[in-house]
Design a protein around this motif. Structure first.
Motif, PDB file in Angstrom:
ATOM      1  N   CYS A 181      -2.431  -8.020   4.653  1.00  0.00           N
ATOM      2  CA  CYS A 181      -3.357  -7.119   3.946  1.00  0.00           C
ATOM      3  C   CYS A 181      -3.842  -5.962   4.807  1.00  0.00           C
ATOM      4  O   CYS A 181      -4.656  -5.162   4.335  1.00  0.00           O
ATOM      5  CB  CYS A 181      -4.554  -7.908   3.421  1.00  0.00           C
ATOM      6  N   ARG A 182      -3.399  -5.886   6.064  1.00  0.00           N
ATOM      7  CA  ARG A 182      -3.737  -4.782   6.979  1.00  0.00           C
ATOM      8  C   ARG A 182      -5.215  -4.737   7.333  1.00  0.00           C
ATOM      9  O   ARG A 182      -5.744  -3.693   7.733  1.00  0.00           O
ATOM     10  CB  ARG A 182      -3.308  -3.418   6.390  1.00  0.00           C
ATOM     11  N   ALA A 183      -5.923  -5.855   7.207  1.00  0.00           N
ATOM     12  CA  ALA A 183      -7.327  -5.897   7.608  1.00  0.00           C
ATOM     13  C   ALA A 183      -7.429  -5.951   9.129  1.00  0.00           C
ATOM     14  O   ALA A 183      -6.551  -6.470   9.817  1.00  0.00           O
ATOM     15  CB  ALA A 183      -8.014  -7.114   6.993  1.00  0.00           C
ATOM     16  N   GLN A 184      -8.543  -5.427   9.672  1.00  0.00           N
ATOM     17  CA  GLN A 184      -8.726  -5.354  11.118  1.00  0.00           C
ATOM     18  C   GLN A 184      -8.952  -6.745  11.700  1.00  0.00           C
ATOM     19  O   GLN A 184      -9.611  -7.598  11.086  1.00  0.00           O
ATOM     20  CB  GLN A 184      -9.912  -4.447  11.452  1.00  0.00           C
ATOM     21  N   GLN A 185      -8.380  -6.990  12.877  1.00  0.00           N
ATOM     22  CA  GLN A 185      -8.590  -8.271  13.557  1.00  0.00           C
ATOM     23  C   GLN A 185     -10.029  -8.371  14.033  1.00  0.00           C
ATOM     24  O   GLN A 185     -10.549  -7.462  14.677  1.00  0.00           O
ATOM     25  CB  GLN A 185      -7.645  -8.403  14.746  1.00  0.00           C
ATOM     26  N   PRO A 186     -10.737  -9.470  13.710  1.00  0.00           N
ATOM     27  CA  PRO A 186     -12.115  -9.618  14.220  1.00  0.00           C
ATOM     28  C   PRO A 186     -12.108  -9.847  15.728  1.00  0.00           C
ATOM     29  O   PRO A 186     -11.171 -10.406  16.286  1.00  0.00           O
ATOM     30  CB  PRO A 186     -12.635 -10.839  13.455  1.00  0.00           C
ATOM     31  N   SER A 187     -13.156  -9.396  16.358  1.00  0.00           N
ATOM     32  CA  SER A 187     -13.226  -9.557  17.816  1.00  0.00           C
ATOM     33  C   SER A 187     -13.419 -11.025  18.163  1.00  0.00           C
ATOM     34  O   SER A 187     -13.973 -11.805  17.385  1.00  0.00           O
ATOM     35  CB  SER A 187     -14.399  -8.743  18.369  1.00  0.00           C
ATOM     36  N   PRO A 188     -12.974 -11.458  19.343  1.00  0.00           N
ATOM     37  CA  PRO A 188     -13.103 -12.867  19.742  1.00  0.00           C
ATOM     38  C   PRO A 188     -14.533 -13.368  19.731  1.00  0.00           C
ATOM     39  O   PRO A 188     -14.794 -14.529  19.432  1.00  0.00           O
ATOM     40  CB  PRO A 188     -12.495 -12.907  21.140  1.00  0.00           C
ATOM     41  N   ARG A 246       1.406  -3.399  -0.046  1.00  0.00           N
ATOM     42  CA  ARG A 246       2.184  -4.093   0.989  1.00  0.00           C
ATOM     43  C   ARG A 246       3.085  -3.068   1.659  1.00  0.00           C
ATOM     44  O   ARG A 246       4.267  -2.960   1.345  1.00  0.00           O
ATOM     45  CB  ARG A 246       2.992  -5.235   0.388  1.00  0.00           C
ATOM     46  N   PRO A 247       2.539  -2.295   2.603  1.00  0.00           N
ATOM     47  CA  PRO A 247       3.324  -1.223   3.224  1.00  0.00           C
ATOM     48  C   PRO A 247       4.580  -1.722   3.919  1.00  0.00           C
ATOM     49  O   PRO A 247       5.559  -0.982   4.039  1.00  0.00           O
ATOM     50  CB  PRO A 247       2.335  -0.611   4.229  1.00  0.00           C
ATOM     51  N   SER A 248       4.567  -2.960   4.370  1.00  0.00           N
ATOM     52  CA  SER A 248       5.745  -3.471   5.053  1.00  0.00           C
ATOM     53  C   SER A 248       6.896  -3.760   4.101  1.00  0.00           C
ATOM     54  O   SER A 248       8.035  -3.934   4.543  1.00  0.00           O
ATOM     55  CB  SER A 248       5.385  -4.762   5.800  1.00  0.00           C
ATOM     56  N   ALA A 249       6.621  -3.824   2.795  1.00  0.00           N
ATOM     57  CA  ALA A 249       7.655  -4.162   1.812  1.00  0.00           C
ATOM     58  C   ALA A 249       8.026  -2.994   0.920  1.00  0.00           C
ATOM     59  O   ALA A 249       9.204  -2.779   0.618  1.00  0.00           O
ATOM     60  CB  ALA A 249       7.206  -5.353   0.958  1.00  0.00           C
ATOM     61  N   PHE A 250       7.040  -2.216   0.478  1.00  0.00           N
ATOM     62  CA  PHE A 250       7.281  -1.202  -0.544  1.00  0.00           C
ATOM     63  C   PHE A 250       7.053   0.203   0.014  1.00  0.00           C
ATOM     64  O   PHE A 250       6.083   0.441   0.741  1.00  0.00           O
ATOM     65  CB  PHE A 250       6.353  -1.423  -1.748  1.00  0.00           C
ATOM     66  N   ASP A 251       7.946   1.108  -0.358  1.00  0.00           N
ATOM     67  CA  ASP A 251       7.837   2.511   0.013  1.00  0.00           C
ATOM     68  C   ASP A 251       8.050   3.362  -1.228  1.00  0.00           C
ATOM     69  O   ASP A 251       8.816   2.985  -2.135  1.00  0.00           O
ATOM     70  CB  ASP A 251       8.877   2.889   1.071  1.00  0.00           C
ATOM     71  N   ALA A 252       7.391   4.504  -1.283  1.00  0.00           N
ATOM     72  CA  ALA A 252       7.579   5.423  -2.395  1.00  0.00           C
ATOM     73  C   ALA A 252       9.031   5.894  -2.456  1.00  0.00           C
ATOM     74  O   ALA A 252       9.641   6.192  -1.428  1.00  0.00           O
ATOM     75  CB  ALA A 252       6.634   6.617  -2.246  1.00  0.00           C
ATOM     76  N   GLY A 253       9.570   5.931  -3.668  1.00  0.00           N
ATOM     77  CA  GLY A 253      10.951   6.333  -3.859  1.00  0.00           C
ATOM     78  C   GLY A 253      11.937   5.177  -3.870  1.00  0.00           C
ATOM     79  O   GLY A 253      13.111   5.359  -4.184  1.00  0.00           O
ATOM     80  N   PHE A 254      11.472   3.973  -3.544  1.00  0.00           N
ATOM     81  CA  PHE A 254      12.349   2.808  -3.532  1.00  0.00           C
ATOM     82  C   PHE A 254      12.638   2.353  -4.966  1.00  0.00           C
ATOM     83  O   PHE A 254      11.774   2.414  -5.840  1.00  0.00           O
ATOM     84  CB  PHE A 254      11.711   1.661  -2.744  1.00  0.00           C
ATOM     85  N   THR A 255      13.850   1.884  -5.188  1.00  0.00           N
ATOM     86  CA  THR A 255      14.228   1.255  -6.445  1.00  0.00           C
ATOM     87  C   THR A 255      14.413  -0.243  -6.206  1.00  0.00           C
ATOM     88  O   THR A 255      14.281  -0.730  -5.087  1.00  0.00           O
ATOM     89  CB  THR A 255      15.531   1.858  -6.993  1.00  0.00           C
TER      90      THR A 255
END
Length: 636
Positions: free
Chosen positions: A27-34, A233-242
């Motif tokens: 989900c691209r959420a920021q990693q919480p600090s330790p 899901r930027p790692s899976a889908f890109d604009a222009g993809f079929t």
């Protein structure tokens, strides 16, 4: 004790990430600090509650001995009165725990407990016009809840899409949330089906892709930037993809083969059933009127009219360029090539194919899962089984005559296993389970059908069915995967011969797909030299369908009983009893498919004429002939 230094769990979607990941992979959420993680874990030892205002008062940590602690939404009844303002006694808590209904937030799609009046993530109020449980049932479909799919109403599951909206909810600004809501409001049913298909390719769910295809969706459609943002899901889908791009990226090879075939067939198709929708609906009603059920022990449904679809001979009067356009829009070129050239199962003999004008053409057929039923109606009435009339008739016949068909099927399967050296035997319970599965396939629209269903269809048509097909299953690379068993002759053996017609229909089978094989009308046979007295007049068109393959072997006859099985001579006699057969001058045993324009159904003739008129009105592009070019050169 869990090693906290191996992976870290995302606060929003609970996905476990590697320590080197700065943001959550899902989900691209920021990693919480330790330090924050340590403080939170120290506060939630043993799954205890808390009531502070640190921003996590709506969560509870459930300890797990094998993984990092996971988060789940806390019921309002489980939150202390100081943190949430809920004042409830223990009896009310028990009542709330029994009520398991949830409602999905219309802004961020987060699934909240039924007792909450505002979304736990974005504080959006739930609609006041309906209860949370009813609101959830009306939404239906796939919902995203912390990255986990939950299934709801099956009747509307195809109108929504499984999208991870964590960033759109808790991790996005109010402006972004409003933008996403606007995008969703513009989405229509086909848009959701397309996004479902995209997710289906990524997750290997072919059913989602088939649902989009069956809704006449464009396989070559590209993802827009708004749709990519909605999928999140930027790692899976890109604009222009079929769908094809996604299948390549995630190495869905079998799915890629289906999509590429669909793209190649999406050149504009123009078949008679598409050009004349009004006549097509009338033909469907005529088919319903023509269906009857036989009284007696063998209560099988049957068609009372004999109709055979053939291409009009007037096609040959069109200019060559128009003819080529017509065939491109009418035929399935890939199927034609595979049956003719690669496997050599049709038009392999020059005598029936050329000298006797019996060349077979593979009509284009949709790939919605009902290709067998569609091809049967195309070969007879020239239309699709759009309203599942033939499928329902098939299902009724199988159930009403289950004992008759079951006996034939069981005897045939036992003989088949023994003849191929399998040497296995099943208990009666196992036979019954397999038969129940065959019955269930007939009742499910879009479900693939088997040889038994073709045998039943021959009884419904009251005429033989000849399947010219590939002998082996092949992958898209051309690798042989197994034996198909579809090719051969299916006779209506459970009817009396006098009750059936002897004019067969022909189907083609390639890579799990059926196509209708039809011929073109001819103008009489006084000079064809077929080697037999046909006894036909000038109005009757005869197509010679070979009953032997290119290796001169007799086609297999399916579902014979022990008394009917025998050598080739006995099976040839059986074929001659059920069909009008002849032997050509070249020694080819062929069945005669007879059709007459005068005796054909008038609605089918009218539909074909209207379709052909569209090509008669076309004119090829004017071009200068060589002679005209030479004259112009001389003038210069």
């Amino acid at each position: 004790m869990t090693d906290l230094h191996k992976k870290w769990a995302c606060d929003y979607c609970t996905y476990e990430n590697w320590p080197s990941a700065i943001k959550c992979t899902m989900c691209r959420a920021q990693q919480p600090s330790p330090t924050i993680i340590s403080e939170e874990i120290s506060q939630f030892k043993g799954g205890t509650r808390h009531g502070d205002d640190s921003g996590t008062s709506g969560l509870i940590i459930c300890p797990d001995s094998s993984a990092r602690p996971r988060v789940r939404p806390l019921r309002p009844s489980e939150v202390s009165s100081n943190a949430s303002g809920w004042q409830q006694n223990e009896d009310h808590n028990d009542k709330n725990r029994q009520h398991a209904g949830r409602w999905s937030c219309s802004a961020c799609t987060y699934e909240n407990w039924a007792e909450t009046r505002r979304c736990a993530v974005c504080q959006h109020p739930w609609p006041n016009d309906a209860s949370p449980a009813i609101n959830e049932r009306e939404r239906g479909g796939w919902r995203a809840r912390t990255g986990v799919r939950t299934r709801t109403s099956s009747s509307e599951r195809d109108t929504s899409v499984h999208i991870q909206d964590n960033e759109a909810g808790a991790h996005a600004s109010n402006e972004d949330t409003k933008k996403l809501k606007q995008i969703k409001n513009r989405m229509r049913r086909n848009d959701w089906l397309f996004l479902n298909a995209c997710v289906g390719v990524v997750e290997g769910d072919l059913a989602a892709v088939e649902a989009y295809k069956s809704s006449s969706g464009d396989i070559a459609r590209q993802l827009s930037s708004d749709e990519v943002r909605l999928l999140n899901r930027p790692s899976a889908f890109d604009a222009g993809f079929t769908l094809v791009h996604l299948a390549i990226r995630f190495q869905r090879q079998e799915m890629l083969a289906v999509l590429l075939t669909e793209v190649s067939q999406q050149a504009v198709k123009c078949i008679p059933a598409m050009v004349c929708p009004e006549l097509t609906e009338q033909i469907r009603r005529e088919i319903g009127v023509s269906l009857h059920q036989r009284k007696g022990d063998f209560a099988c449904c049957f068609l009372s009219e004999l109709v055979t679809f053939t291409l009009p001979a007037d096609i040959e009067d069109l200019p060559p360029a128009i003819q080529e356009k017509l065939f491109d829009e009418l035929l399935d070129r890939d199927v034609q090539k595979e049956l003719e050239e690669e496997d050599a199962v049709i038009n392999w003999s020059l005598e029936p194919g050329s000298r006797l004008d019996s060349r077979l053409y593979a009509l284009w057929n949709r790939t919605a899962g009902d290709c067998l039923l569609d091809s049967v109606l195309q070969a007879t009435w020239g239309i699709y089984d759009k309203d599942c009339v033939l499928r329902n008739t098939l299902n009724d016949s199988l159930h009403h005559c289950s004992h008759w068909f079951y006996t034939r099927w069981k005897e045939w399967e036992s003989w088949y296993s023994q003849s191929f050296g399998l040497h296995f035997s099943l208990r009666e319970e196992q036979w019954q389970e397999d038969w129940a599965f065959i019955l269930s396939l007939a009742s499910q629209p879009g479900a693939s059908l088997e040889q038994t269903h073709i045998f039943v269809l021959a009884h419904i048509l009251r005429r033989p069915i000849i399947v010219y097909g590939s002998k082996y299953y092949k992958s898209f690379r051309g690798e042989t995967l197994g034996y198909t068993r579809f090719q051969g002759v299916y006779l209506p053996l459970l009817w009396e011969q006098s009750f059936c017609w002897k004019s067969p229909i022909a189907l083609g089978y390639t890579r799990g797909h059926f196509s209708a094989l039809v011929a073109m009308e001819t103008d009489g046979y006084d000079n064809r030299g077929a080697g037999a007295n046909l006894g036909t007049d000038d109005d009757v068109s005869v197509t010679f369908l070979p009953l032997i393959d290119s290796e001169r072997k007799l086609l297999h006859v399916h579902f014979l009983s022990a008394q009917e099985m025998g050598n080739d001579e006995q099976q040839e006699k059986l074929l001659r009893d059920w069909m009008d057969c002849c032997v050509t001058d070249g020694g080819t045993l062929a069945a005669m498919q007879k059709s007459s324009r005068r005796r054909n159904h008038p609605l089918v003739t009218q539909m074909v004429e209207k379709w052909l008129d569209g090509y008669r009105q076309l004119r090829p592009c004017p071009a200068l002939s060589d002679g005209e070019d030479d004259e112009e050169d001389e003038d210069e």
